[in-house]
Write an enzyme that holds these catalytic residues in place. Sequence first.
Site, PDB file in Angstrom:
ATOM      1  CG  PHE A   1      11.682 -23.079  41.301  1.00  0.00           C
ATOM      2  CD1 PHE A   1      10.417 -22.518  41.273  1.00  0.00           C
ATOM      3  CD2 PHE A   1      12.429 -23.074  40.136  1.00  0.00           C
ATOM      4  CE1 PHE A   1       9.902 -21.962  40.115  1.00  0.00           C
ATOM      5  CE2 PHE A   1      11.927 -22.524  38.967  1.00  0.00           C
ATOM      6  CZ  PHE A   1      10.658 -21.963  38.962  1.00  0.00           C
TER       7      PHE A   1
ATOM      8  NE  ARG B   1       8.297 -41.916  46.460  1.00  0.00           N
ATOM      9  CZ  ARG B   1       9.009 -43.014  46.664  1.00  0.00           C
ATOM     10  NH1 ARG B   1      10.234 -42.934  47.188  1.00  0.00           N
ATOM     11  NH2 ARG B   1       8.516 -44.200  46.360  1.00  0.00           N
TER      12      ARG B   1
ATOM     13  CD  GLU C   1       2.654 -25.191  39.294  1.00  0.00           C
ATOM     14  OE1 GLU C   1       2.441 -24.087  38.776  1.00  0.00           O
ATOM     15  OE2 GLU C   1       3.560 -25.947  38.902  1.00  0.00           O
TER      16      GLU C   1
ATOM     17  CD  GLU D   1       7.552 -10.907  38.433  1.00  0.00           C
ATOM     18  OE1 GLU D   1       7.047 -11.662  37.559  1.00  0.00           O
ATOM     19  OE2 GLU D   1       6.935 -10.539  39.452  1.00  0.00           O
TER      20      GLU D   1
END
Length: 208
Positions: free
Chosen positions: A26, A48, A136, A159
Site C-alpha cells: 500500500f 496529514r 479510496e 494474489e
Amino acid sequence: MKEIKQQFSTSDVEVLSNDRAFDGFFKIDRYRLSHRLFKGGWGPELQREVFVREDATCVLPYDADTDQVVLLEQFRVGALGHNQSPWLLELVAGINDAGETPEAVGRREAIEEASIELGELRPICQYLVSPGGTNEKIHLYCGQVDASTAHGIHGLEHEGEDIKVHVVQASEAFEYVATGRINNAASIIALQWLQLNHAILRRDWSKQ
C-alpha cells in the site's frame, strides 16, 4: 427541502507539499496544507497522511427468482484485534485498473472470485470509504445472477486469495447485518439498499 450549498471547493485548499511517505504493498502520501475557515481567513498549516488506494468496485450478486444473495468469505488482516473472526462475509470486489470501467471490474471480479457471470448491474451509490484518512472511493452495484451457479472456493493464487462462496436467502443476509455478523461498510450499504428496493428488483429481474 432546503438545499445545503457548499461554501468551499478545492480552490480553497493550498497544498504546500505532497510527498510519498511509504511505497509498499500500500502507499501513504504526506501532505502539508492549509485551508479556508468558515469564520473567515485561513487556518494553520496542517500535516496529514493519506492512505492511497485506487477506486474500487463492489457488487452484491442477487438472484430475484430464488430471493438469494451470493456472499464471499475471506481473511482480512484489518479485522485482527477487533474481538471477532478475521474471516469476513463480503461482496464481490476489486480495484479498478487504469482505463477499466467500474462495471467491467465488477464482472471480472465476479468470475475471478466466485466463478459467476452477472447480468444487469444496477448502480447503488458511490462513496468515500473514510475521507479523513484515505482517498479510496467505492463504486457499489447490485448484480443480477443465477445463484445456482455460485459455489466452491475461488480466487487468484498469485494474489494470495482464498475465497469461499456462500449462497443465502436475502432475509438471512439482512439478519446478519442486524446482528453484526456482517460489519463491513460496502456489504451493509448494499444489503440495506436491497431491503429498500427488494420488491422493485423482484419485479424487474424475476423470470417467474
